[in-house]
Design a protein around this motif. Structure first.
Motif, short mmCIF file in Angstrom:
data_model
loop_
_atom_site.label_atom_id
_atom_site.label_comp_id
_atom_site.label_asym_id
_atom_site.label_seq_id
_atom_site.Cartn_x
_atom_site.Cartn_y
_atom_site.Cartn_z
N VAL A 1 -4.88 5.44 3.43
CA VAL A 1 -4.79 7.01 2.87
C VAL A 1 -5.04 8.06 3.85
CG1 VAL A 1 -5.50 8.43 1.04
CG2 VAL A 1 -4.30 6.16 0.49
N VAL B 1 -6.68 0.17 1.55
CA VAL B 1 -5.72 1.17 0.72
C VAL B 1 -6.23 2.64 1.36
CG1 VAL B 1 -5.00 2.45 -1.31
CG2 VAL B 1 -5.16 0.03 -1.18
N SER C 1 0.67 4.75 -2.29
CA SER C 1 -0.37 5.49 -2.02
C SER C 1 0.00 6.81 -1.69
CB SER C 1 -0.91 4.75 -0.48
OG SER C 1 0.34 5.11 0.49
N VAL D 1 0.73 -1.17 -0.06
CA VAL D 1 -0.05 -0.08 0.12
C VAL D 1 0.78 1.29 -0.10
CG1 VAL D 1 -1.94 1.43 1.07
CG2 VAL D 1 -1.82 -1.10 0.94
N SER D 2 1.78 1.42 1.01
CA SER D 2 2.33 2.64 1.23
C SER D 2 3.49 2.86 0.07
CB SER D 2 3.26 2.51 2.56
OG SER D 2 2.17 2.54 3.46
N VAL E 1 -1.85 8.71 -4.44
CA VAL E 1 -3.42 9.02 -3.90
C VAL E 1 -3.48 10.15 -2.82
CG1 VAL E 1 -5.48 7.79 -3.03
CG2 VAL E 1 -3.85 6.39 -4.37
#
Length: 539
Positions: A338, A334, A282, A278-279, A285
């Motif tokens: 975020v 996710v 992300s 994810v990181s 985003v």
């Protein structure tokens, strides 16, 4: 080996202290003390002296009065202006420390102490002064540097001065720390005790240039937990000459503060799945959400909506529906990451955000369980569903109670150690100031010679000997990257749970998902409990 704190990801913290950044901002502003007692504070910077530059930076941050301590005269720079608070400046190290103690005694919120010769990015100062929760922390970097510190498990565990060494140093202190509201009494008592030692000659020829390091060392010895606030790519340098100041100012321009701020908003040492799946992407985003003006609470709402949609698809029970639900579970997680990253990037913290994040993490997970159970075509799924719900609820309850009990114990300890003049405060801080002495080496600056060294300095216990065998082994495992990540995975944090749900639901069915959650969850709970019991018995 059991890690007593390993199951403290976001889902393991109380609603008022989530780890994803959605924490309430205390009403009281931070009182700041700038120790501008050396000539370096008067070096030329951009549009004035380094001290001028630093106070301007602080005026743009959520600070209250800025108390500037100098040898010529003290000044308070209030949010609405500046005014003198005394015609006579500080008379030396003891006086410097007493003025810090005076600010701490009257403070209604956190107190920050900064060196007056700092050349720093504003974002670097914001990492410390705009931290959610405004807890106690210090700006540090890992690696070689001076003054040395030791960083263990995200905390500064030891800090050196020119009078004594640090066992196993692995970082450097960068001249700025903040003391949370719960610890300001301890700061006042520590500063007073050290001032008494300085007046009695117990600190030798040490001068005001090391007042910050001395206070940090004393706070650690008094039992205050000091978070290690890493700088990342940002700069925060202490300088002593004009050439060093010019070079430091040039280095500031080599870093894009906006990019560095985004990097700092994204955790690099979270759970395994969150960090690598994810990181790692992300940030794009987060930047897009910030440019659209989205607030973290709005992102939380979208995350909840995706989880509900995932449950709806899971309830259909067909293979395409299960795959679609798995994708939606991943996307929901996710956005769950975020919202915290966006909160840290935009510094939009609120009590409502804290409550929403802690509450809806549970809601999303349990709704997904319900959808999986409704879509299962066979029999016997509901006992498994209830078992998973009970297990996860029990794990959350244990986490909440452990964190609450630990916080209560720390507050009780600080109230005792922070009592001005108490034996605990005075003896522990005195030991921190007096030993172990540096002998025969000068890694930074001159070695101060105490006027009357103590008859038998009490050395700090080496890190390898602290705690029982389980705790020592746990600490050693932290030094290796592979075992550190395995310790994070085994406790089944929320990222690993969401990944387990998505993969098993997409490839198998709800029965396999619940059996996997029950098996792994029981192992994680036993691992965590054994580690916490071992750590509790070592104290």
């Amino acid at each position: 080996m059991p890690d007593p704190d390993a199951s403290l990801p976001a889902e393991g913290l109380p609603p008022d202290t989530p780890s994803d950044g959605s924490a309430p901002v205390p009403a009281a502003r931070t009182a700041t003390v700038v120790l501008a007692t050396t000539d370096a504070a008067g070096l030329r910077g951009q549009g004035g002296t380094l001290l001028d530059r630093l106070t301007v930076q602080l005026s743009g941050l959520p600070t209250g009065d800025v108390h500037v301590v100098t040898r010529s005269g003290d000044v308070i720079r209030a949010p609405g202006g500046a005014y003198m608070i005394g015609s006579e400046g500080s008379g030396g190290l003891a006086d410097d420390l007493r003025r810090v103690a005076g600010v701490a005694r009257t403070a209604t919120g956190p107190v920050a102490v900064l060196a007056g010769n700092l050349v720093a990015h504003t974002e670097a100062l914001a990492l410390l002064l705009e931290r959610p929760g405004r807890d106690t922390g210090a700006l540090v970097t890992r690696g070689d540097g001076t003054p040395p510190v030791r960083i263990d498990r995200g905390l500064v565990s030891s800090a050196g001065t020119s009078l004594h060494d640090v066992e196993g140093p692995n970082g450097a202190f960068h001249g700025a720390f903040q003391v949370g509201a719960d610890d300001v009494r301890t700061l006042a008592a520590t500063a007073e005790t050290l001032a008494d030692l300085a007046e009695a000659g117990g600190l030798g020829t040490m001068d005001g240039a090391e007042a910050g390091e001395l206070l940090l060392s004393g706070l650690l010895r008094s039992g205050v937990a000091v978070r290690a606030v890493g700088l990342g790519r940002l700069r925060c340098d202490r300088v002593t000459t004009q050439e060093e100041a010019n070079a430091a100012l040039r280095r500031l321009g080599e870093v894009d503060e906006s990019e560095a701020r985004l990097d700092a908003a994204i955790k690099t040492d979270d759970g395994f799945f969150a960090t690598f799946f994810v990181s790692s992407w992300s940030g794009h985003v987060v930047r897009a959400a910030a440019s659209l003006g989205l607030r973290p609470n709005a992102v939380t709402g979208v995350s909840v909506g995706l989880a509900v949609l995932a449950a709806v698809w899971f309830s259909a029970g067909t293979r395409p529906a299960l795959v679609t639900g798995a994708v939606l579970v991943y996307l929901s997680f996710v956005l769950d990451c975020v919202d915290g990253q966006l909160a840290r990037y935009t510094r939009m913290f609120s009590p409502l955000g804290a409550w929403l994040d802690a509450t809806f993490d549970r809601v999303k997970e349990y709704v997904v369980y319900l959808g999986l159970a409704l879509g299962y075509q066979g029999e016997g799924i509901w006992p498994l569903t209830v078992g998973v719900l009970i297990l996860q609820t029990l794990r959350h309850t244990v986490d909440f109670s452990y964190v609450g009990a630990r916080a209560d114990a720390e507050r009780a300890g600080h109230a005792w150690a922070g009592a001005a003049g108490s034996p605990a405060a005075r003896s522990d801080v005195a030991v921190a100031a007096e030993g172990p002495r540096r002998r025969g080496r000068e890694p930074y600056g001159p070695v101060a010679t105490p006027a009357e060294p103590p008859a038998s300095p009490i050395p700090q216990e080496p890190p390898a000997r602290r705690g029982n065998a389980v705790v020592r082994l746990s600490h050693r495992l932290e030094q290796d990257s592979l075992t550190r990540w395995l310790k994070k995975i085994i406790v089944l944090p929320i990222g690993e749970r969401m990944a387990l749900i998505a993969v098993t639901a997409a490839l198998f069915d709800a029965r396999v998902t619940f059996l996997a959650l029950l098996g792994w969850g029981c192992v994680a709970m036993l691992y965590t409990l054994s580690g916490r019991v071992a750590r509790s018995m070592s104290r």
